[in-house]
Design a protein around this motif. Structure first.
Motif, mmCIF file in Angstrom:
data_model
loop_
_atom_site.group_PDB
_atom_site.id
_atom_site.type_symbol
_atom_site.label_atom_id
_atom_site.label_comp_id
_atom_site.label_asym_id
_atom_site.label_seq_id
_atom_site.Cartn_x
_atom_site.Cartn_y
_atom_site.Cartn_z
ATOM 1 N N ASP A 133 4.889 -56.354 -13.526
ATOM 2 C CA ASP A 133 5.155 -56.110 -11.704
ATOM 3 C C ASP A 133 5.107 -57.621 -11.331
ATOM 4 O O ASP A 133 4.292 -58.175 -10.992
ATOM 5 C CB ASP A 133 3.870 -55.422 -11.234
ATOM 6 N N THR A 134 6.487 -58.251 -11.079
ATOM 7 C CA THR A 134 6.690 -59.620 -10.619
ATOM 8 C C THR A 134 6.718 -59.468 -9.299
ATOM 9 O O THR A 134 7.068 -58.625 -8.695
ATOM 10 C CB THR A 134 7.986 -59.996 -11.377
ATOM 11 N N ALA A 135 7.055 -60.628 -8.473
ATOM 12 C CA ALA A 135 7.047 -60.817 -7.398
ATOM 13 C C ALA A 135 8.454 -60.603 -7.094
ATOM 14 O O ALA A 135 8.831 -60.147 -5.916
ATOM 15 C CB ALA A 135 6.849 -62.336 -6.891
ATOM 16 N N GLU A 136 9.541 -60.584 -7.752
ATOM 17 C CA GLU A 136 10.700 -60.046 -7.497
ATOM 18 C C GLU A 136 11.163 -58.632 -7.926
ATOM 19 O O GLU A 136 12.094 -58.139 -7.379
ATOM 20 C CB GLU A 136 11.817 -60.821 -8.629
ATOM 21 N N GLY A 137 10.167 -57.806 -8.290
ATOM 22 C CA GLY A 137 10.370 -56.548 -8.604
ATOM 23 C C GLY A 137 9.720 -56.328 -10.069
ATOM 24 O O GLY A 137 9.394 -56.703 -10.862
ATOM 25 N N ILE A 138 9.705 -54.820 -10.502
ATOM 26 C CA ILE A 138 9.610 -54.342 -11.455
ATOM 27 C C ILE A 138 10.510 -54.732 -12.633
ATOM 28 O O ILE A 138 11.588 -54.358 -12.312
ATOM 29 C CB ILE A 138 9.269 -52.956 -11.436
ATOM 30 N N ILE A 139 10.014 -55.195 -13.892
ATOM 31 C CA ILE A 139 10.885 -55.165 -15.039
ATOM 32 C C ILE A 139 10.056 -54.587 -16.103
ATOM 33 O O ILE A 139 9.066 -54.540 -16.262
ATOM 34 C CB ILE A 139 10.903 -57.038 -15.343
ATOM 35 N N SER A 140 11.212 -53.535 -16.750
ATOM 36 C CA SER A 140 10.532 -52.867 -17.785
ATOM 37 C C SER A 140 11.528 -52.963 -18.949
ATOM 38 O O SER A 140 12.593 -52.954 -18.800
ATOM 39 C CB SER A 140 10.643 -51.244 -17.130
ATOM 40 N N GLU A 141 10.861 -52.782 -19.897
ATOM 41 C CA GLU A 141 11.796 -52.692 -21.300
ATOM 42 C C GLU A 141 11.094 -52.068 -22.499
ATOM 43 O O GLU A 141 9.748 -51.930 -22.545
ATOM 44 C CB GLU A 141 12.014 -54.273 -21.756
ATOM 45 N N ARG A 142 11.981 -51.550 -23.099
ATOM 46 C CA ARG A 142 11.365 -50.302 -24.260
ATOM 47 C C ARG A 142 11.798 -50.954 -25.539
ATOM 48 O O ARG A 142 12.878 -50.939 -25.551
ATOM 49 C CB ARG A 142 11.522 -49.091 -23.917
ATOM 50 N N ASP A 143 11.139 -51.018 -26.671
ATOM 51 C CA ASP A 143 11.206 -51.287 -28.119
ATOM 52 C C ASP A 143 11.467 -49.838 -28.815
ATOM 53 O O ASP A 143 10.593 -49.061 -28.691
ATOM 54 C CB ASP A 143 10.307 -51.923 -28.471
#
Length: 116
Positions: A100-110
């Motif tokens: 949950d960054t200042a620029e928005g949500i970043i999501s990654e799945r392995d």
């Protein structure tokens, strides 16, 4: 496909418990990737066959490194809704990281290490 540093850190953190040996070189990672020193709210989810298998959420009060390192272990072995992850489950599980960054949500799945 090459795994991201954060997903690799998640996998290595879980493997440290399963193999009962230190794998993660914290000093090297923090020097190489300064972002790991930042405090960023983090969620880690483990899935087996698309079903939730472990969960951890940090509000951003610790470094990203610690949040991922500790969070992966807590999701795998200390989520009170599940029994601790065993090796065969680990090999088949998917890991999702949500920042949950200042620029928005970043999501990654392995993807799993082995197919079911």
């Amino acid at each position: 496909m090459k795994r991201s540093v954060l997903l690799q850190l998640s996998r290595d953190s879980i493997e440290e418990v399963l193999q009962m040996q230190q794998i993660v070189d914290k000093t090297h990672l923090l020097q190489t990737y300064p972002l790991l020193n930042e405090k960023i709210p983090t969620t880690i989810k483990l899935y087996l066959k698309d079903e939730l298998r472990g969960y951890y959420k940090n509000s951003g009060n610790i470094s990203l490194f610690d949040s991922v390192n500790i969070g992966a272990k807590k999701a795998a072995f200390e989520d009170e809704n599940f029994t601790p992850l065993c090796v065969s489950q680990y090999l088949k599980c998917e890991i999702e990281l949500i920042l949950d960054t200042a620029e928005g949500i970043i999501s990654e799945r392995d993807a799993p290490l082995v197919n079911s």
